[in-house]
Design a protein around this motif. Structure first.
Motif, PDB file in Angstrom:
ATOM      1  N   GLY A   1       0.830  -1.203   0.000  1.00 54.67           N
ATOM      2  CA  GLY A   1       0.000   0.000   0.000  1.00 54.67           C
ATOM      3  C   GLY A   1       0.865   1.253   0.000  1.00 54.67           C
ATOM      4  N   LYS A   2       0.246   2.380   0.330  1.00 61.12           N
ATOM      5  CA  LYS A   2       0.957   3.659   0.382  1.00 61.12           C
ATOM      6  C   LYS A   2       1.783   3.745   1.663  1.00 61.12           C
ATOM      7  N   ARG A   3       2.940   4.385   1.548  1.00 58.38           N
ATOM      8  CA  ARG A   3       3.831   4.531   2.699  1.00 58.38           C
ATOM      9  C   ARG A   3       4.056   6.010   3.020  1.00 58.38           C
ATOM     10  N   ILE A   4       3.871   6.355   4.291  1.00 60.86           N
ATOM     11  CA  ILE A   4       4.193   7.687   4.799  1.00 60.86           C
ATOM     12  C   ILE A   4       5.490   7.574   5.588  1.00 60.86           C
ATOM     13  N   LEU A   5       6.353   8.573   5.465  1.00 59.12           N
ATOM     14  CA  LEU A   5       7.609   8.598   6.221  1.00 59.12           C
ATOM     15  C   LEU A   5       7.725   9.888   7.007  1.00 59.12           C
ATOM     16  N   THR A   6       8.230   9.759   8.244  1.00 57.95           N
ATOM     17  CA  THR A   6       8.636  10.910   9.057  1.00 57.95           C
ATOM     18  C   THR A   6       9.997  10.597   9.643  1.00 57.95           C
ATOM     19  N   VAL A   7      10.895  11.572   9.625  1.00 58.10           N
ATOM     20  CA  VAL A   7      12.228  11.400  10.199  1.00 58.10           C
ATOM     21  C   VAL A   7      12.444  12.471  11.257  1.00 58.10           C
ATOM     22  N   GLY A   8      12.751  12.053  12.484  1.00 59.23           N
ATOM     23  CA  GLY A   8      12.984  13.035  13.542  1.00 59.23           C
ATOM     24  C   GLY A   8      13.042  12.387  14.908  1.00 59.23           C
ATOM     25  N   ARG A   9      13.624  13.121  15.846  1.00 56.54           N
ATOM     26  CA  ARG A   9      13.737  12.648  17.223  1.00 56.54           C
ATOM     27  C   ARG A   9      12.356  12.453  17.838  1.00 56.54           C
ATOM     28  N   LEU A  10      12.259  11.470  18.727  1.00 58.14           N
ATOM     29  CA  LEU A  10      10.983  11.195  19.398  1.00 58.14           C
ATOM     30  C   LEU A  10      10.885  12.075  20.639  1.00 58.14           C
ATOM     31  N   THR A  11      10.567  13.343  20.400  1.00 58.84           N
ATOM     32  CA  THR A  11      10.495  14.338  21.470  1.00 58.84           C
ATOM     33  C   THR A  11       9.171  15.081  21.391  1.00 58.84           C
ATOM     34  N   VAL A  12       8.873  15.837  22.419  1.00 57.34           N
ATOM     35  CA  VAL A  12       7.625  16.604  22.485  1.00 57.34           C
ATOM     36  C   VAL A  12       7.489  17.552  21.301  1.00 57.34           C
ATOM     37  N   GLN A  13       8.596  18.173  20.908  1.00 55.54           N
ATOM     38  CA  GLN A  13       8.585  19.142  19.807  1.00 55.54           C
ATOM     39  C   GLN A  13       7.969  18.553  18.537  1.00 55.54           C
ATOM     40  N   LYS A  14       8.173  17.252  18.311  1.00 54.85           N
ATOM     41  CA  LYS A  14       7.770  16.645  17.049  1.00 54.85           C
ATOM     42  C   LYS A  14       6.311  16.202  17.002  1.00 54.85           C
ATOM     43  N   ALA A  15       5.606  16.270  18.127  1.00 58.27           N
ATOM     44  CA  ALA A  15       4.147  16.058  18.165  1.00 58.27           C
ATOM     45  C   ALA A  15       3.694  14.724  17.573  1.00 58.27           C
ATOM     46  N   TYR A  16       4.422  13.653  17.867  1.00 63.42           N
ATOM     47  CA  TYR A  16       4.071  12.346  17.295  1.00 63.42           C
ATOM     48  C   TYR A  16       2.725  11.829  17.801  1.00 63.42           C
ATOM     49  N   GLU A  17       2.334  12.238  19.005  1.00 65.31           N
ATOM     50  CA  GLU A  17       1.049  11.759  19.522  1.00 65.31           C
ATOM     51  C   GLU A  17      -0.100  12.225  18.619  1.00 65.31           C
ATOM     52  N   THR A  18       0.043  13.404  18.028  1.00 60.94           N
ATOM     53  CA  THR A  18      -0.975  13.899  17.102  1.00 60.94           C
ATOM     54  C   THR A  18      -0.939  13.115  15.792  1.00 60.94           C
ATOM     55  N   ALA A  19       0.259  12.772  15.340  1.00 61.68           N
ATOM     56  CA  ALA A  19       0.395  11.962  14.126  1.00 61.68           C
ATOM     57  C   ALA A  19      -0.245  10.591  14.317  1.00 61.68           C
ATOM     58  N   ILE A  20      -0.072  10.016  15.497  1.00 64.14           N
ATOM     59  CA  ILE A  20      -0.672   8.698  15.779  1.00 64.14           C
ATOM     60  C   ILE A  20      -2.197   8.796  15.725  1.00 64.14           C
ATOM     61  N   ASP A  21      -2.743   9.856  16.310  1.00 57.65           N
ATOM     62  CA  ASP A  21      -4.200  10.056  16.257  1.00 57.65           C
ATOM     63  C   ASP A  21      -4.670  10.235  14.818  1.00 57.65           C
TER      64      ASP A  21
ATOM     65  N   PRO B   1      17.402   5.872   1.491  1.00 59.17           N
ATOM     66  CA  PRO B   1      16.552   4.985   0.675  1.00 59.17           C
ATOM     67  C   PRO B   1      15.082   5.039   1.089  1.00 59.17           C
ATOM     68  N   TYR B   2      14.814   5.274   2.369  1.00 56.21           N
ATOM     69  CA  TYR B   2      13.422   5.379   2.838  1.00 56.21           C
ATOM     70  C   TYR B   2      12.730   6.582   2.207  1.00 56.21           C
ATOM     71  N   TYR B   3      13.437   7.708   2.173  1.00 50.36           N
ATOM     72  CA  TYR B   3      12.866   8.902   1.530  1.00 50.36           C
ATOM     73  C   TYR B   3      12.476   8.583   0.086  1.00 50.36           C
ATOM     74  N   LYS B   4      13.410   7.975  -0.608  1.00 56.59           N
ATOM     75  CA  LYS B   4      13.207   7.706  -2.037  1.00 56.59           C
ATOM     76  C   LYS B   4      12.032   6.770  -2.270  1.00 56.59           C
ATOM     77  N   GLN B   5      11.790   5.846  -1.340  1.00 59.47           N
ATOM     78  CA  GLN B   5      10.771   4.815  -1.534  1.00 59.47           C
ATOM     79  C   GLN B   5       9.394   5.190  -1.004  1.00 59.47           C
ATOM     80  N   CYS B   6       9.294   6.263  -0.210  1.00 58.66           N
ATOM     81  CA  CYS B   6       7.996   6.590   0.387  1.00 58.66           C
ATOM     82  C   CYS B   6       7.099   7.315  -0.614  1.00 58.66           C
ATOM     83  N   ASP B   7       5.794   7.284  -0.359  1.00 59.50           N
ATOM     84  CA  ASP B   7       4.823   7.985  -1.202  1.00 59.50           C
ATOM     85  C   ASP B   7       4.582   9.410  -0.720  1.00 59.50           C
TER      86      ASP B   7
END
Length: 415
Positions: free
Chosen positions: A231-251, A301-307
């Motif tokens: 299927g389609k792939r989304i990529l995010t690259v970054g530290r797992l910190t409060v600044q990056k708001a991953y909890e919102t991405a999960i929702d 390679p992940y960047y290149k392969q993501c949608d």
């Protein structure tokens, strides 16, 4: 031959640290004797420092500052440093004063408080330099200001100054004494000058340097996604910190799955929130859909392969990850915040969204269903990053007594 010192807080695998490595490559050993001091003496990127750079640290830990084990080692270093040269006791009045201010603001920034202590417990340097450069806010800036002898001193800002929790009281107004202040974006510059208007005539934008050709080369190497998902792939690259708001991405991912969108979201990075985020992922039934891959030595390679590349964060200075995604021609979605909005032209080479699960998921769904728009974004993003970054090298040329005329127009001799 000029003697140059760079100071940075840690040397982990984050954006500012990567940008420093690129900057160090511009310091030819034929012209400069370059020293590097890592204030907290830890970080995995130490092996990538150019061999002609003299690393001053005597007790260095070449391990990530973001992994669980690496964080434990870093915390032990910090604890020992509290009592080195009486740094903690020396700063008790400073700590009390700033804790009181933070309590009134109902937000304690423990890391910001400790930078002064870490600075005062750093190593003693007897050498005098022609130029000393603090490459990050906080500890490295305080160390260069207070403990380094140099004819000229410069400092870098990589984040929105006030949003990140800094203040003039924390700094003890130290920025007033630097010959130059470099910010990684226009919005970072604007934010800083609101707090330090006196520094406007010596504050300049200096974008993060990246090696475009090397990024493209590494993207062609073996690696990338190893699962058999089609299927389609989304990529995010970054530290797992409060600044990056991953909890919102999960929702947002939860909303996408509830709507039946055939997509997986992958994250490259480590950080102190890893266990907490994984618990949230599992509790929402997204274990196989929102995947924390950890850090990768070669993420390209992940960047290149993501949608689609998504960078939905609370604030930024200037994201190296977004720059890398642009180099590799990714379709990009970013949150409308400081730093991000300066890197992406909405509707031209990417999309901006609000930092909410609803708006993130809506924009992702629209982009994944619009191949033509994504193709246009990819073409425009890859054109945005230029090979020629020499015009960024407006460094280390004018003295404190030469701030008028040419310097104000930023017509400065390259290093």
């Amino acid at each position: 031959m000029k003697k140059v010192l760079f100071v940075i807080n840690t040397l982990g695998g984050a954006g500012a640290e990567k940008a420093l490595l690129e900057l160090l490559k511009r310091f030819s050993p034929e012209q400069y004797q370059t020293d590097l001091y890592v204030l907290l003496e830890q970080g995995e990127l130490i092996s990538q420092v150019p061999e002609y750079v003299n690393i001053l640290n005597r007790d260095y830990t070449a391990e990530s500052v973001l992994t669980r084990e690496g964080k434990k080692k870093l915390n032990k270093k910090v604890f020992r440093r509290l009592f080195t040269r009486g740094a903690l006791f020396k700063n008790i009045p400073y700590l009390i004063k700033n804790i009181s201010v933070m309590l009134k603001q109902k937000k304690i920034h423990a890391d910001k408080l400790l930078w002064r202590v870490m600075s005062d417990s750093g190593m003693s340097l007897d050498k005098e330099y022609d130029m000393a450069i603090a490459y990050l806010e906080g500890g490295s800036t305080y160390f260069v200001h207070d403990h380094v002898k140099a004819k000229q001193k410069f400092t870098f800002l990589h984040v929105d100054y006030s949003y990140a929790g800094y203040s003039r009281k924390l700094d003890k107004n130290c920025y007033l004494d630097f010959d130059r202040v470099f910010t990684v974006s226009g919005e970072v510059k604007e934010s800083f000058e609101k707090i330090y208007p006196e520094c406007a005539d010596r504050t300049f934008i200096f974008h993060n340097l990246i090696d475009r050709k090397e990024i493209i080369r590494k993207a062609e190497l073996p690696g990338g996604f190893e699962d058999t998902y089609n299927g389609k792939r989304i990529l995010t690259v970054g530290r797992l910190t409060v600044q990056k708001a991953y909890e919102t991405a999960i929702d947002a991912m939860k909303l996408l799955k509830d709507q039946g969108v055939n997509v997986r979201w992958y994250v490259l990075g480590e950080g102190e929130l890893k266990e907490q985020l994984q618990q949230k992922i599992d509790s929402l039934g997204l274990t196989g859909d929102f995947i924390l891959l950890g850090a990768e030595e070669n993420p390209y390679p992940y960047y290149k392969q993501c949608d689609l590349y998504v960078h939905a964060t609370r604030f930024e200075g200037k994201s190296i990850s977004v720059q890398e995604a642009q180099v590799l021609g990714c379709a990009i979605l970013v949150s409308d915040c400081s730093g991000n909005r300066e890197q992406v032209n909405d509707g031209i080479d990417g999309s901006l969204c609000q930092l909410s699960a609803e708006d993130i998921s809506r924009n992702i769904k629209e982009l994944l269903e619009d191949d033509e728009k994504c193709m246009q974004y990819r073409k425009n993003a890859s054109r945005r990053i230029s090979d020629n970054q020499e015009d960024e090298m407006k460094l280390f040329c004018c003295s404190r007594n030469d701030r008028n005329g040419a310097e104000r127009n930023t017509k400065v001799r390259y290093i």
